[in-house]
Write an enzyme that holds these catalytic residues in place. Structure first.
Site, PDB file in Angstrom:
ATOM      1  N   ASN A 116       0.870  -1.263  -0.004  1.00 44.81           N
ATOM      2  CA  ASN A 116       0.027   0.132   0.101  1.00 44.81           C
ATOM      3  C   ASN A 116       0.839   1.222   0.075  1.00 44.81           C
ATOM      4  O   ASN A 116       0.343   2.333   0.246  1.00 44.81           O
ATOM      5  CB  ASN A 116      -0.920   0.143   1.176  1.00 44.81           C
ATOM      6  CG  ASN A 116      -2.021  -1.048   1.203  1.00 44.81           C
ATOM      7  OD1 ASN A 116      -2.745  -1.200  -0.041  1.00 44.81           O
ATOM      8  ND2 ASN A 116      -2.297  -1.927   2.074  1.00 44.81           N
ATOM      9  N   LYS A 141       7.249   2.693  -2.465  1.00 46.55           N
ATOM     10  CA  LYS A 141       7.691   1.540  -2.755  1.00 46.55           C
ATOM     11  C   LYS A 141       7.488   1.258  -4.099  1.00 46.55           C
ATOM     12  O   LYS A 141       8.318   0.495  -5.012  1.00 46.55           O
ATOM     13  CB  LYS A 141       7.213   0.184  -1.800  1.00 46.55           C
ATOM     14  CG  LYS A 141       7.906   0.567  -0.291  1.00 46.55           C
ATOM     15  CD  LYS A 141       7.187  -0.694   0.310  1.00 46.55           C
ATOM     16  CE  LYS A 141       7.632  -0.994   1.795  1.00 46.55           C
ATOM     17  NZ  LYS A 141       7.049  -2.095   2.368  1.00 46.55           N
ATOM     18  N   ASP A 154       9.078  -6.277   3.119  1.00 45.04           N
ATOM     19  CA  ASP A 154       9.209  -5.568   4.350  1.00 45.04           C
ATOM     20  C   ASP A 154      10.286  -4.952   4.820  1.00 45.04           C
ATOM     21  O   ASP A 154      11.528  -5.379   4.366  1.00 45.04           O
ATOM     22  CB  ASP A 154       8.833  -6.532   5.503  1.00 45.04           C
ATOM     23  CG  ASP A 154       8.203  -5.920   6.703  1.00 45.04           C
ATOM     24  OD1 ASP A 154       7.059  -5.152   6.636  1.00 45.04           O
ATOM     25  OD2 ASP A 154       8.696  -5.866   7.646  1.00 45.04           O
ATOM     26  N   GLY A 211       9.126   8.374   3.237  1.00 48.21           N
ATOM     27  CA  GLY A 211       9.606   7.982   4.716  1.00 48.21           C
ATOM     28  C   GLY A 211      10.810   8.733   5.090  1.00 48.21           C
ATOM     29  O   GLY A 211      10.780   9.864   5.320  1.00 48.21           O
ATOM     30  N   TYR A 212      11.950   7.793   5.555  1.00 48.62           N
ATOM     31  CA  TYR A 212      12.978   8.407   6.344  1.00 48.62           C
ATOM     32  C   TYR A 212      14.044   8.724   5.424  1.00 48.62           C
ATOM     33  O   TYR A 212      15.036   8.751   5.694  1.00 48.62           O
ATOM     34  CB  TYR A 212      13.523   7.117   7.359  1.00 48.62           C
ATOM     35  CG  TYR A 212      12.455   6.985   8.461  1.00 48.62           C
ATOM     36  CD1 TYR A 212      12.342   7.695   9.506  1.00 48.62           C
ATOM     37  CD2 TYR A 212      11.728   5.828   8.209  1.00 48.62           C
ATOM     38  CE1 TYR A 212      11.159   7.423  10.412  1.00 48.62           C
ATOM     39  CE2 TYR A 212      10.848   5.127   9.278  1.00 48.62           C
ATOM     40  CZ  TYR A 212      10.663   6.169  10.172  1.00 48.62           C
ATOM     41  OH  TYR A 212       9.680   5.694  11.126  1.00 48.62           O
ATOM     42  N   ASP A 213      13.674   8.874   3.941  1.00 48.76           N
ATOM     43  CA  ASP A 213      14.710   9.334   2.947  1.00 48.76           C
ATOM     44  C   ASP A 213      15.627  10.588   3.531  1.00 48.76           C
ATOM     45  O   ASP A 213      16.772  10.558   3.282  1.00 48.76           O
ATOM     46  CB  ASP A 213      14.385   9.326   1.580  1.00 48.76           C
ATOM     47  CG  ASP A 213      14.052   7.931   0.966  1.00 48.76           C
ATOM     48  OD1 ASP A 213      14.537   7.239   1.205  1.00 48.76           O
ATOM     49  OD2 ASP A 213      13.329   7.810  -0.118  1.00 48.76           O
ATOM     50  N   ARG A 257      16.311  -1.807  -1.180  1.00 51.03           N
ATOM     51  CA  ARG A 257      15.183  -2.264  -2.023  1.00 51.03           C
ATOM     52  C   ARG A 257      15.750  -2.661  -3.332  1.00 51.03           C
ATOM     53  O   ARG A 257      15.493  -3.856  -4.031  1.00 51.03           O
ATOM     54  CB  ARG A 257      14.057  -1.218  -2.190  1.00 51.03           C
ATOM     55  CG  ARG A 257      13.034  -1.875  -2.879  1.00 51.03           C
ATOM     56  CD  ARG A 257      11.771  -0.768  -2.561  1.00 51.03           C
ATOM     57  NE  ARG A 257      11.489  -0.793  -1.185  1.00 51.03           N
ATOM     58  CZ  ARG A 257      11.874   0.237  -0.465  1.00 51.03           C
ATOM     59  NH1 ARG A 257      12.255   1.328  -0.996  1.00 51.03           N
ATOM     60  NH2 ARG A 257      11.493  -0.032   0.641  1.00 51.03           N
TER      61      ARG A 257
END
Ligand code: ITT
Length: 198
Positions: free
Chosen positions: A8, A12, A69, A153-155, A181
């Protein structure tokens, strides 16, 4: 070939589409199969959670399905937020605020003690139901400030080893060559090419 990516997280999805672009394979999403159930991540590890997500989607799609994940592990925080990266802070909190909180937690740490890594475990399920996992790790350090507007996100607080820029400053092209990833997905591509040759 079509592969369903059970996620979701649009960030990603965009990245994996980018990484797979030269394979000619089509990455379809949960919305393409009208699956809009939030899959509970009840596992204790990245492996457990990647498999839970992949199995839930495979039970509907019954063909090539993958899920992943991932998380940020900060050494000075004993590996936190780790497998809880998406759930470490309240769900309605913005990522700007989450990143600010992380920086606050390690505010006094000098550069050499701000080591961290991003980890990603991909679980692929074949049309016959066999499962195969792939893991990628990208080491680096936590920045002192929130920097950059790309990614998710945390980028904006993660500087990969060998670079002076955060993931959010370097843009998708570089990130998708070196990220956790990218490493896991490249292993999956290798495996799939061998399967398709056999
Ligand atoms: P799905 O489970 O639907 O795939 P999610 O966002 O809930 O999406 P995870 O449970 O795997 O995914 O949580 C991973 C979290 O770790 C993610 O939400 C980000 O906060 C962080 N993360 C993982 N990879 C990242 C990356 O490349 N850049 C920035 N943050 C990342």
């Amino acid at each position: 070939m079509k592969i369903l990516f059970a996620t979701n997280n649009q960030g990603k999805l965009n990245e994996v589409r980018w990484i797979l672009h030269d394979t000619g394979w089509q990455l379809i999403s949960l919305s393409d199969i009208n699956y809009n159930v939030d899959i509970p991540e009840t596992g204790q590890s990245y492996y457990d959670n990647a498999a839970i997500k992949a199995r839930a989607a495979f039970s509907i799609y019954k063909s090539w399905t993958m899920a992943e994940d991932s998380g940020l592990e900060i050494d000075a925080l004993g590996g936190k937020p780790g497998v809880l990266s998406a759930r470490f802070f309240p769900p309605n909190m913005t990522y700007f605020e989450r990143n600010r909180r992380i920086l606050e937690m390690i505010i006094d740490l000098p550069a050499e003690k701000r080591t961290a890594c991003f980890r990603c475990v991909v679980c692929l399920i074949t049309p016959t139901g066999d499962e195969k996992c792939f893991e990628g790790v990208c080491r680096g350090r936590i920045a002192h400030t929130i920097r950059g507007g790309y990614g998710f996100g945390y980028d904006p607080i993660f500087i990969p080893d060998g670079y002076g820029l955060t993931f959010a400053e370097m843009g998708q092209e570089i990130k998708n060559r070196i990220s956790h990833r990218a490493q896991a997905i490249r292993q999956m591509v290798q495996f799939l090419k061998e399967c398709l040759r056999a």
